[in-house]
Design an enzyme around this catalytic site. Structure first.
Site, PDB file in Angstrom:
ATOM      1  N   GLU A 194      78.435  39.916  49.685  1.00 38.14           N
ATOM      2  CA  GLU A 194      77.698  41.023  50.300  1.00 38.14           C
ATOM      3  C   GLU A 194      76.781  40.522  51.410  1.00 38.14           C
ATOM      4  O   GLU A 194      75.575  40.825  51.438  1.00 38.14           O
ATOM      5  CB  GLU A 194      76.934  41.825  49.244  1.00 38.14           C
ATOM      6  CG  GLU A 194      77.861  42.548  48.281  1.00 38.14           C
ATOM      7  CD  GLU A 194      77.160  43.557  47.375  1.00 38.14           C
ATOM      8  OE1 GLU A 194      75.915  43.653  47.414  1.00 38.14           O
ATOM      9  OE2 GLU A 194      77.865  44.252  46.631  1.00 38.14           O
ATOM     10  N   GLU A 317      84.329  43.859  43.362  1.00 40.90           N
ATOM     11  CA  GLU A 317      83.305  44.626  42.646  1.00 40.90           C
ATOM     12  C   GLU A 317      83.694  46.093  42.692  1.00 40.90           C
ATOM     13  O   GLU A 317      83.806  46.674  43.772  1.00 40.90           O
ATOM     14  CB  GLU A 317      81.904  44.424  43.237  1.00 40.90           C
ATOM     15  CG  GLU A 317      81.307  43.044  42.976  1.00 40.90           C
ATOM     16  CD  GLU A 317      79.843  42.929  43.362  1.00 40.90           C
ATOM     17  OE1 GLU A 317      79.118  43.949  43.283  1.00 40.90           O
ATOM     18  OE2 GLU A 317      79.412  41.824  43.736  1.00 40.90           O
TER      19      GLU A 317
END
Length: 513
Positions: A194, A317
């Protein structure tokens, strides 16, 4: 006239309730060359809440069978569903994690504050060696996320050398001193996590340049050719994918994608995991089914730069994210797991299977005690969630030949909105057994799925079903088996057509040969 209008309205309402209660599916006449990668069924465990400590790892005060502090009931449960890989140490935690702090004698390991998840003290008693021992016990491949956010190129390069070099160097000498002679040959390697947010707040252009710099020094060693996975987009950030594919292209093995299903569509009040109405049920499934559009559009961008599909889309995810359970630490992300979550998981896995030409890996968030977990623990107690049972059903698809289905589904209607009530995927395993996974998300209607088997000359062997009366139903430590897989036989055969009666809120797996 008013009486006539009322009767007409009743006819329309009743007609709407009972219309289109059939779905049609058609098996392909020719085999596909595509394979559903087992790595689509991967898992994720971060240093977050009770995922590692209290989940996988317990102290002497917890009276359960264990090996080097790792509880064996959890290991046995995950081995049963054949988890293919485990992602670690994060997540956001990965970009504040320094691997050298967590090797060597426990008394010498450095403590840190886990600033992402609750500001608790991380004692680093579970580090590289412990994680790789866990993967060995699980018979799964490790997927390690490296630190780009607060780390250095040298730190990541040294970690890979420590893991994978079978030779003489300061890193391998350190490894041997810590009790490991031979390398582990870890191949799945995430270059950050991320990076657009908690991993460094970078732009796509800046990260793509950073990725190339880190990737140069992420060396391949004999027996360990790295599968480098770049930080990809969140949700529908198509510009991120465009930038990475243009600037990095096939210099990466995979590009990640993150998408969470938020019942209320907000990162503030996300909604309860157990106390929700049909509106929030519908919204959650709608958000989950959006995964199909996300993969389709990101894949189209990837196809432009990588028409041979050498770069995998790695959805590392995904899952339902709700408010934490009342009374628990908000930084620990502990939530219950309902029949709704199982339906979302099954639908999502069907989407991944149906995009197996590009999706080669995925990781549910997370494995134990965090978000949409497979396993929940409370000291000696352990339960398997409805989502766990979905993965148990779907393990038959791992590394099986993909069979593209032609599906026509009735709608699940809520107010003025609608979703396809039925989703499905199919595969053929190495023994020639065909498996079809079917999901009915409609909470009220039984739907007959009519499957045309063509000239395949298949016969129904057996089936299993996961279902419950209400979408809010859960397994608890007091009643751990309320929702579980049971035998399913509600199948009729007429010539080359199979009629499968799917109850409301159900996941069904049928086996044909």
């Amino acid at each position: 006239m008013k009486k006539f209008n009322l009767v007409l309205l009743l006819i329309l309402v009743v007609g709407k309730l009972f219309a289109q209660t059939e779905a049609t599916l058609e098996l392909p006449s020719k085999s596909s060359d595509l394979v559903i990668s087992r790595h689509i069924y991967g898992q994720f465990s971060e240093h977050l809440g009770r995922s590692i400590y209290g989940g996988f790892v317990v102290g002497d005060d917890v009276n359960v069978p264990k090996q080097n502090r790792i509880r064996l009931d959890v290991v046995d449960a995950l081995k049963k569903i054949k988890i293919p890989n485990l992602r670690w140490p994060g997540g956001c935690f990965a970009d504040e994690y320094h691997w050298r702090d967590a090797i060597g004698p426990l008394k010498d390991r450095l403590k840190m504050i886990n600033t992402n998840w609750g500001n608790v003290t991380e004692d680093n008693s579970f580090g590289t060696h412990e994680f790789l021992d866990l993967c060995s016990m699980l018979n799964c491949e490790p997927y390690i996320a490296g630190n780009v956010g607060s780390g250095t190129v040298q730190e990541m390069s040294n970690w890979i050398e420590y893991l994978n070099l079978d030779g003489e160097s300061s890193m391998t000498e350190m490894r041997k001193q810590n009790g490991r002679d031979k390398p582990w040959n870890v191949t799945f390697w995430g270059v950050g996590n991320e990076s657009w947010g908690c991993g460094g707040d970078m732009t796509a252009q800046f990260y793509s340049d950073q990725y190339k710099r880190y990737a140069v020094y992420a060396r391949d060693y004999p027996g360990a050719k790295l599968k480098k996975i770049a930080t990809g987009p969140t949700d529908d950030d198509y510009n991120w994918t465009q930038t990475l594919m243009k600037n990095v292209g096939t210099k990466m093995w995979g590009l990640s994608l993150h998408h969470y299903s938020l019942p209320k569509g907000s990162w503030g009040d996300k909604g309860s995991a157990t106390n929700f109405d049909e509106k929030l049920y519908f919204n959650t499934l709608k958000s989950g089914l959006f995964m199909d559009e996300l993969i389709t559009k990101h894949s189209a961008i990837m196809d432009k730069y990588d028409p041979k599909r050498n770069v995998a889309l790695v959805v590392d995810e995904w899952g339902v994210w709700t408010n934490v359970e009342p009374g628990t630490n908000p930084g620990f992300l502990y939530q219950q797991n309902s029949m709704r979550d199982a339906l979302l998981a099954a639908s999502t896995l069907n989407i991944f299977n149906n995009h197996c030409e590009r999706v080669k890996m995925a990781n549910l968030a997370q494995t134990v005690n965090v978000l949409q977990a497979l396993v929940l623990t409370d000291k000696e107690k352990m339960l398997l969630t409805p989502t766990y049972y979905v993965f148990d059903l779907y393990k038959v698809h791992q590394d099986a030949q993909y069979l593209p289905l032609k599906l026509t589904s009735p709608d699940y209607v809520f107010g003025t909105a609608k979703l396809p009530a039925i989703n499905a995927s199919a595969s053929k395993d190495k023994n020639g057994v065909t498996h079809i996974s079917l999901v009915n998300i409609d909470p009220l209607k039984k739907i007959i799925a009519k499957i045309d088997m063509g000239n395949a000359n298949l016969k129904f062997q057996n089936g299993q079903i996961l279902t419950s009366e209400k979408f809010t139903d859960i397994n608890t430590f007091e009643k751990p088996y309320k929702i579980k897989n049971v035998v399913f036989k509600n199948v009729k055969i007429s010539g080359t057509q199979l009629a499968v009666a799917l109850p409301p809120l159900s996941v069904v797996m049928i086996e044909l040969k």
